[in-house]
Design a protein around this motif. Structure first.
Motif, PDB file in Angstrom:
ATOM      1  N   UNK A  72     -11.426 -10.951 -41.289  1.00 20.44           N
ATOM      2  CA  UNK A  72     -10.101 -10.401 -41.002  1.00 20.44           C
ATOM      3  C   UNK A  72      -9.054 -11.476 -41.132  1.00 20.44           C
ATOM      4  N   UNK A  73      -7.786 -11.078 -41.088  1.00 17.78           N
ATOM      5  CA  UNK A  73      -6.676 -12.026 -41.224  1.00 17.78           C
ATOM      6  C   UNK A  73      -5.812 -11.987 -39.967  1.00 17.78           C
ATOM      7  N   UNK A  74      -6.337 -12.465 -38.829  1.00 21.35           N
ATOM      8  CA  UNK A  74      -5.586 -12.354 -37.586  1.00 21.35           C
ATOM      9  C   UNK A  74      -4.350 -13.242 -37.520  1.00 21.35           C
ATOM     10  N   UNK A  75      -4.275 -14.290 -38.356  1.00 18.65           N
ATOM     11  CA  UNK A  75      -3.086 -15.134 -38.352  1.00 18.65           C
ATOM     12  C   UNK A  75      -2.087 -14.741 -39.431  1.00 18.65           C
ATOM     13  N   UNK A  76      -2.401 -13.693 -40.215  1.00 10.73           N
ATOM     14  CA  UNK A  76      -1.513 -13.136 -41.225  1.00 10.73           C
ATOM     15  C   UNK A  76      -0.983 -14.190 -42.197  1.00 10.73           C
ATOM     16  N   UNK A  77      -1.888 -15.087 -42.607  1.00 11.85           N
ATOM     17  CA  UNK A  77      -1.467 -16.112 -43.560  1.00 11.85           C
ATOM     18  C   UNK A  77      -1.929 -15.786 -44.982  1.00 11.85           C
ATOM     19  N   UNK A 111     -15.891  -6.296 -34.179  1.00  8.01           N
ATOM     20  CA  UNK A 111     -14.957  -5.659 -35.100  1.00  8.01           C
ATOM     21  C   UNK A 111     -13.544  -6.120 -34.786  1.00  8.01           C
ATOM     22  N   UNK A 112     -12.743  -6.278 -35.835  1.00  6.72           N
ATOM     23  CA  UNK A 112     -11.313  -6.467 -35.646  1.00  6.72           C
ATOM     24  C   UNK A 112     -10.681  -5.124 -35.311  1.00  6.72           C
ATOM     25  N   UNK A 113      -9.629  -5.152 -34.514  1.00  5.51           N
ATOM     26  CA  UNK A 113      -8.924  -3.927 -34.120  1.00  5.51           C
ATOM     27  C   UNK A 113      -7.493  -4.315 -33.755  1.00  5.51           C
ATOM     28  N   UNK A 114      -6.666  -3.337 -33.454  1.00  4.13           N
ATOM     29  CA  UNK A 114      -5.335  -3.604 -32.910  1.00  4.13           C
ATOM     30  C   UNK A 114      -5.231  -2.857 -31.594  1.00  4.13           C
ATOM     31  N   UNK A 115      -5.768  -3.468 -30.544  1.00 11.60           N
ATOM     32  CA  UNK A 115      -5.929  -2.786 -29.266  1.00 11.60           C
ATOM     33  C   UNK A 115      -4.598  -2.446 -28.607  1.00 11.60           C
ATOM     34  N   UNK A 116      -3.580  -3.286 -28.819  1.00  7.16           N
ATOM     35  CA  UNK A 116      -2.299  -3.070 -28.155  1.00  7.16           C
ATOM     36  C   UNK A 116      -1.228  -2.547 -29.103  1.00  7.16           C
ATOM     37  N   UNK A 117      -1.576  -2.298 -30.367  1.00  5.20           N
ATOM     38  CA  UNK A 117      -0.633  -1.701 -31.303  1.00  5.20           C
ATOM     39  C   UNK A 117       0.545  -2.565 -31.675  1.00  5.20           C
ATOM     40  N   UNK A 118       0.388  -3.895 -31.587  1.00  9.02           N
ATOM     41  CA  UNK A 118       1.513  -4.776 -31.893  1.00  9.02           C
ATOM     42  C   UNK A 118       1.503  -5.274 -33.336  1.00  9.02           C
ATOM     43  N   UNK A 119       0.546  -4.807 -34.142  1.00  8.95           N
ATOM     44  CA  UNK A 119       0.492  -5.197 -35.541  1.00  8.95           C
ATOM     45  C   UNK A 119      -0.308  -6.446 -35.816  1.00  8.95           C
ATOM     46  N   UNK A 120      -0.852  -7.085 -34.776  1.00  3.83           N
ATOM     47  CA  UNK A 120      -1.683  -8.283 -34.940  1.00  3.83           C
ATOM     48  C   UNK A 120      -3.126  -7.921 -34.596  1.00  3.83           C
ATOM     49  N   UNK A 121      -4.061  -8.406 -35.385  1.00  2.91           N
ATOM     50  CA  UNK A 121      -5.451  -8.039 -35.209  1.00  2.91           C
ATOM     51  C   UNK A 121      -6.070  -8.722 -33.996  1.00  2.91           C
ATOM     52  N   UNK A 122      -6.634  -7.907 -33.113  1.00  3.23           N
ATOM     53  CA  UNK A 122      -7.402  -8.379 -31.975  1.00  3.23           C
ATOM     54  C   UNK A 122      -8.890  -8.326 -32.336  1.00  3.23           C
ATOM     55  N   UNK A 123      -9.735  -8.730 -31.412  1.00  7.57           N
ATOM     56  CA  UNK A 123     -11.177  -8.756 -31.646  1.00  7.57           C
ATOM     57  C   UNK A 123     -11.914  -8.099 -30.489  1.00  7.57           C
ATOM     58  N   UNK A 124     -12.841  -7.200 -30.823  1.00  5.34           N
ATOM     59  CA  UNK A 124     -13.711  -6.619 -29.810  1.00  5.34           C
ATOM     60  C   UNK A 124     -15.138  -7.051 -30.107  1.00  5.34           C
ATOM     61  N   UNK A 173     -16.337  -8.501 -24.714  1.00  8.78           N
ATOM     62  CA  UNK A 173     -15.079  -9.238 -24.834  1.00  8.78           C
ATOM     63  C   UNK A 173     -14.055  -8.411 -25.601  1.00  8.78           C
ATOM     64  N   UNK A 174     -12.809  -8.460 -25.144  1.00 13.53           N
ATOM     65  CA  UNK A 174     -11.672  -8.012 -25.938  1.00 13.53           C
ATOM     66  C   UNK A 174     -10.695  -9.174 -26.015  1.00 13.53           C
ATOM     67  N   UNK A 175     -10.594  -9.760 -27.196  1.00 14.55           N
ATOM     68  CA  UNK A 175      -9.715 -10.906 -27.397  1.00 14.55           C
ATOM     69  C   UNK A 175      -8.374 -10.413 -27.936  1.00 14.55           C
ATOM     70  N   UNK A 220      -4.802 -10.919 -29.476  1.00 16.69           N
ATOM     71  CA  UNK A 220      -4.169 -11.877 -30.378  1.00 16.69           C
ATOM     72  C   UNK A 220      -2.795 -12.281 -29.828  1.00 16.69           C
ATOM     73  N   UNK A 221      -2.636 -13.555 -29.548  1.00 12.57           N
ATOM     74  CA  UNK A 221      -1.369 -14.085 -29.034  1.00 12.57           C
ATOM     75  C   UNK A 221      -0.487 -14.638 -30.140  1.00 12.57           C
ATOM     76  N   UNK A 222      -0.972 -14.612 -31.381  1.00  9.24           N
ATOM     77  CA  UNK A 222      -0.245 -15.232 -32.484  1.00  9.24           C
ATOM     78  C   UNK A 222      -0.660 -16.672 -32.652  1.00  9.24           C
ATOM     79  N   UNK A 223      -0.485 -17.212 -33.858  1.00 13.59           N
ATOM     80  CA  UNK A 223      -0.844 -18.602 -34.101  1.00 13.59           C
ATOM     81  C   UNK A 223      -2.331 -18.859 -34.012  1.00 13.59           C
ATOM     82  N   UNK A 224      -3.131 -17.835 -34.227  1.00 15.44           N
ATOM     83  CA  UNK A 224      -4.590 -17.906 -34.126  1.00 15.44           C
ATOM     84  C   UNK A 224      -5.027 -18.352 -32.726  1.00 15.44           C
ATOM     85  N   UNK A 225      -4.318 -17.817 -31.723  1.00 12.65           N
ATOM     86  CA  UNK A 225      -4.679 -18.015 -30.322  1.00 12.65           C
ATOM     87  C   UNK A 225      -5.040 -16.666 -29.716  1.00 12.65           C
TER      88      UNK A 225
END
Length: 572
Positions: free
Chosen positions: A186-191, A267-280, A289-291, A293-298
């Motif tokens: 997945x591309x969670x940092x959108x780079x 699986x990657x997902x968007x649990x909070x609907x903010x457009x950034x990929x989270x991880x389950x 775990x539900x990680x 995504x805080x942005x910046x690959x954090x």
């Protein structure tokens, strides 16, 4: 394999075992030649389907370690870009046989319903012990690559584009010598390039196996010892540096801030609907775990506060597979987990605000799934009626449970059709393919023959893969959407596609999910009686959108990112 209810440390009496576990391998039902009026019908494997056994270490009669019973997944990949899905099958190469048995297989789809074994010519053979696999174009050259999870060094197979693969593991820097189980790109940092998450289990030393190599007692059953005998190994997050190499960012990303757990499904997902990929991440015998995504690959782990770390009663479960989809079509993504037997598979409905509710009992899934041990799991529209159904591949990890109880090693897989927000088990009415009783593991879901109905490829332990072809039903319409990278080569993975007919469906392009498997990258929609699509919207991962109106049903719609009008092709 540990269970939240039956672990290695739980000494059950034979009476307790027989009272809590019941048979799941009922005789296969008889079927008429014509499909039942369920709207879905699966053929049994044909004589020309691949007939090789999926090796998982020793034969199950002699299994001593959990390493030998967990089994593998399957990847659906169009490696040669001929528009037909091919099959990659990981194998647990048997080091005890002479000569050694089992090597990863690549089966080319001939386009006529048959497959050709091209493993040697493609260069995918392996001397390792493989489990999971993930598909993604990590180098943005237009050809899908393969990542293989092993006990021992993982492998990254770069697709050269000429029908062959090169082992790019060392060059990419993703070698890892522990026990990896599943992975997701997945591309969670959108780079603009695909990063890689890898779940890991525990450190297994063949010279010093758990419990000294002795079997553990589960009541009257003797079976390989569960993971509680050894400390877990933390998962890995590999950042794609865009130059063919990856960097381990597990610590700085926050992934290693959690307790190391026995990782399985991811699986990657968007649990909070903010457009950034989270991880389950689904864990065996420990909280999921539900990680976020805080942005910046954090990432921040929010599983407990979100309600997905455990079941409705607050008990940890023993997860094998996971999936994500908006099963209730309310605009946000829900989660599902397959679990150990004597427990239920859990569905977590997204209530918004990073809160999920365990609705398993309310929607009718808990009782039907209680007695099975679930592995591969997938939301998809099996009957093409416009709502998502659910498939679960089942099979136990106790090689001979029938010697001490009424449970069985081989189990019937389960298909649940959604009706008015509830799930109904229809396996016995869905054709001979769903009547099979085998020790199943991973499942890949996709359209193998280009007719717009989704087929199933199920990995079996010590048997050939089961290819279950869906039989098209009359007057039922569907749509396949193929997303293609544009001139900038940014990946299209996890783009969100919305289709409007009489209702609205939102589906994400997500190859991941299931257990140890990779699915059809094309986005599938069942349209029911609708003969056209009023509007189709693609929201790419960078937030940009394209919209199209008045598209015909029963077509494959090919949309290039940054391109013009979509290409429309007839389904077969």
């Amino acid at each position: 394999m540990g269970s939240a209810l039956i672990g290695c440390s739980d000494e059950l009496t034979p009476k307790q075992v027989s009272e809590t576990l019941r048979p799941v391998a009922a005789p296969a039902p008889a079927f008429d030649a014509a499909p039942a009026p369920r709207g879905v019908w699966y053929e049994a494997p044909r004589s020309d389907d691949p007939a090789f056994p999926i090796v998982s270490g020793r034969l199950r009669d002699d299994a001593q370690w959990l390493l030998e019973t967990n089994g593998s997944g399957v990847a659906l990949i169009d490696y040669d870009r001929d528009r037909d899905l091919d099959l990659f099958i990981p194998m647990g190469r048997n080091p005890f046989a002479n000569p050694p048995q089992g090597s990863d297989r690549l089966l080319a789809n001939r386009g006529d319903g048959t497959f050709e074994d091209v493993s040697d010519a493609a260069g995918v053979g392996d001397d390792g012990w493989s489990f999971g696999c993930a598909v993604g174009d990590y180098d943005n050259d237009g050809f899908d690559d393969l990542f293989v999870c092993n006990w021992g060094s993982d492998r990254l197979l770069r697709n050269r584009g000429d029908g062959t693969f090169e082992d790019a593991t060392a060059k990419a820097g993703v070698a890892d010598d522990d026990w990896s189980t599943c992975a997701a790109f997945g591309d969670p940092d959108q780079d603009g390039d695909l990063d890689l998450y890898v779940t890991r289990y525990f450190h297994f030393d063949i010279a010093a196996p758990p419990n000294g190599g002795k079997l553990c007692k589960f009541g009257a059953i003797e079976a390989p010892c569960g993971p509680q005998w050894e400390p877990a190994v933390p998962d890995l997050l590999w950042r794609n540096d865009g130059n063919g190499r990856f960097t381990d960012v597990s610590v700085e990303s926050g992934i290693h801030a959690v307790r190391a757990s026995y990782g399985f499904g991811v699986t990657f997902c968007d649990a909070d609907g903010d457009g950034w990929l989270d991880l389950f991440v689904g864990n065996d015998s420990l909280p999921n775990f539900l990680f976020r995504n805080l942005g910046g690959l954090k990432f921040e782990e929010v599983g407990v506060m979100s309600g997905v770390s455990a079941n409705l009663d607050g008990k940890d479960q023993a997860c094998m597979g996971v999936d994500v989809a908006d099963f209730d079509d309310d605009g946000d993504e829900d989660l599902v987990v397959s679990n150990f037997s004597n427990d239920y598979n859990s569905i977590y409905r997204n209530a918004g605000g990073l809160v999920f509710d365990d609705v398993t009992r309310a929607i009718g899934l808990a009782e039907a799934s209680w007695w099975t041990l679930g592995w591969g799991i997938r939301f998809y529209d099996a009957d093409c009626d416009s709502d998502l159904d659910l498939f679960v591949a089942n099979g136990h990890v106790y090689p001979h449970p029938e010697r001490g109880s009424s449970i069985t090693w081989a189990q019937q897989n389960q298909l649940y059709l959604q009706q008015d927000g509830r799930f109904e088990l229809v396996s016995d009415q869905a054709g001979p393919g769903l009547a099979l009783v085998k020790p199943s593991r991973g499942v890949g879901v996709g359209d193998l023959d280009g007719n717009g109905w989704l087929d199933l490829v199920v990995a079996e332990v010590e048997g050939p893969p089961s290819i279950l072809r869906a039989v098209p039903q009359p007057d039922v319409h569907r749509l396949l959407v193929e997303l293609v990278p544009g001139a900038d080569h940014r990946p299209v993975d996890h783009a969100l596609v919305t289709v409007r007919t009489t209702g609205t469906q939102r589906r994400r392009m997500n190859r991941g999910g299931s257990y140890a498997s990779s699915n059809d990258p094309r986005v599938h929609f069942g349209l029911g009686a609708a003969t056209k699509v009023e509007e189709l919207i693609v929201r790419w991962t960078d937030g940009s959108e394209v919209r199209y109106a008045d598209l015909p049903a029963d077509k494959l719609i090919r949309i290039e990112r940054g391109g013009g009008l979509p290409a429309v092709e007839s389904l077969r």
